[in-house]
Design a protein around this motif. Structure first.
Motif, short mmCIF file in Angstrom:
data_model
loop_
_atom_site.label_atom_id
_atom_site.label_comp_id
_atom_site.label_asym_id
_atom_site.label_seq_id
_atom_site.Cartn_x
_atom_site.Cartn_y
_atom_site.Cartn_z
N SER A 163 68.15 -47.61 -14.05
CA SER A 163 67.74 -47.07 -15.35
C SER A 163 68.61 -45.91 -15.82
N ALA A 164 69.81 -45.80 -15.27
CA ALA A 164 70.74 -44.74 -15.67
C ALA A 164 71.51 -45.14 -16.93
N SER A 165 71.96 -44.16 -17.68
CA SER A 165 72.82 -44.41 -18.83
C SER A 165 74.26 -44.32 -18.37
N MET A 181 71.71 -50.81 -9.41
CA MET A 181 71.98 -50.50 -10.81
C MET A 181 71.05 -51.27 -11.76
N ASN A 182 69.92 -51.71 -11.26
CA ASN A 182 68.99 -52.48 -12.08
C ASN A 182 68.58 -51.70 -13.33
N LYS A 183 68.59 -52.39 -14.46
CA LYS A 183 68.15 -51.85 -15.75
C LYS A 183 69.02 -50.70 -16.26
N ALA A 184 70.19 -50.51 -15.68
CA ALA A 184 71.09 -49.47 -16.18
C ALA A 184 71.75 -49.93 -17.48
N ASN A 185 72.05 -48.99 -18.36
CA ASN A 185 72.73 -49.29 -19.61
C ASN A 185 74.21 -49.00 -19.40
N ALA A 186 75.00 -50.08 -19.26
CA ALA A 186 76.42 -49.93 -18.98
C ALA A 186 77.28 -50.49 -20.13
N ARG A 187 76.82 -50.34 -21.33
CA ARG A 187 77.61 -50.82 -22.47
C ARG A 187 78.97 -50.12 -22.51
N GLY A 203 68.96 -56.99 -14.95
CA GLY A 203 68.53 -56.32 -16.18
C GLY A 203 69.52 -55.30 -16.71
N MET A 204 70.74 -55.27 -16.18
CA MET A 204 71.75 -54.33 -16.69
C MET A 204 72.23 -54.75 -18.07
#
Length: 216
Positions: A163-165, A181-187, A203-204
Motif C-alpha cells: 500500500s505504499a506510494s 508490494m501488494n496494492k502499492a501504487n507504482a505508476r 493488486g499493484m
C-alpha cells in the motif's frame, strides 16, 4: 570533535537548548563525534546541526527537529525517531538499522549507502529522497510515500512496501527479492534491471511503469 559548550548546553535539557537555538538561529551547533548513546532528545531542535559520526544508538529522538542536519556516518541503531523531521538531512552511510521512524518526514533527505536493515518506516514521507545503494533488507515501508524517491541499486530484499506510494520512484537495478508490494501504487515507476524474484505484486498499480520484458 563536538564543541564542548554546545555539548554542555545540550545536556541542560530541552527547554534550555531550544531557547538557546531560538536566540542563536544563525548558529549551527557542532556535535560531531559526540557519544550520545541512549540520550533523551525528544523535541530537541537540531536543525542544521553537525552530527557527523555522532553515536545516537538507542536515543529518543521522537518529534526532534533534524531538518537539514548533517548526519554522515552517524550511528542511529535502534533509535526512536517517531514523527521526527529529517527533511533535507544528509544521512549518507548512516546506520539506522532497527530504528523506528514511524510517520517521520524524510523528504529530500540523502540516505545513500545508509544501513536501514529492519528499520520501521511505516507511513514515512520519503518524497524525492535519495536511497541509492542503501540496505533496506526487511525494512517495513507500509503505506510509505516514496514519490520520486531514488532507490537505484538499493537492497529491499523481504522489505514490506504494501500500500505504499511508489509513483515515479526509481528502482533501477534494485534488489526486491521476496519483497511485499501488494496494492502499492507504482505508476510511472522505473523497475529496469530490478530483481523481482518471488516479489509479491498482487493488486499493484503498474500503469506506465518501466519493466523488463520478463516482468511484463
Amino acid at each position: 570533535m563536538a564543541n564542548p559548550e554546545h555539548l554542555a548546553l545540550l545536556q541542560q535539557g530541552v527547554t534550555t537548548w531550544n531557547q538557546w537555538r531560538e536566540k542563536n538561529s544563525n548558529l549551527h551547533p557542532d556535535l560531531g563525534n559526540a557519544d550520545l548513546t541512549g540520550a533523551n532528545l525528544e523535541l530537541y531542535n537540531l536543525t542544521n546541526a553537525n552530527l557527523e559520526q555522532v553515536n545516537l544508538a538507542g536515543a529518543d529522538l521522537r518529534n526532534a527537529l533534524l531538518k537539514d542536519a548533517y548526519l554522515v556516518a552517524a550511528n542511529l541503531y535502534m533509535s526512536d525517531l517517531i514523527e521526527a523531521d529529517l527533511q533535507g538531512a544528509c544521512l549518507q552511510r548512516a546506520t539506522l538499522a532497527g530504528a523506528d521512524l514511524y510517520k517521520s518526514n524524510i523528504a529530500m533527505a540523502d540516505l545513500r549507502q545508509a544501513n536501514l536493515v529492519g528499520a520501521l518506516l511505516r507511513r514515512v514521507n520519503l518524497v524525492e529522497a535519495t536511497l541509492a545503494y542503501a540496505n533496506l533488507t526487511r525494512a517495513n515501508l507500509f503505506q510509505a510515500n516514496l514519490h520520486l524517491t531514488d532507490l537505484k541499486g538499493a537492497i529491499l530484499q523481504e522489505a514490506i512496501l504494501e500500500s505504499a506510494s511508489l509513483i515515479e520512484a526509481n528502482f533501477e537495478h534494485t534488489i526486491l527479492i521476496a519483497a511485499k508490494m501488494n496494492k502499492a501504487n507504482a505508476r510511472r515507476a522505473n523497475f529496469k534491471g530490478a530483481n523481482l524474484y518471488k516479489a509479491e505484486m498482487d493488486g499493484m498499480d503498474l500503469r506506465n511503469a518501466l519493466l523488463d520484458e520478463t516482468h511484463r
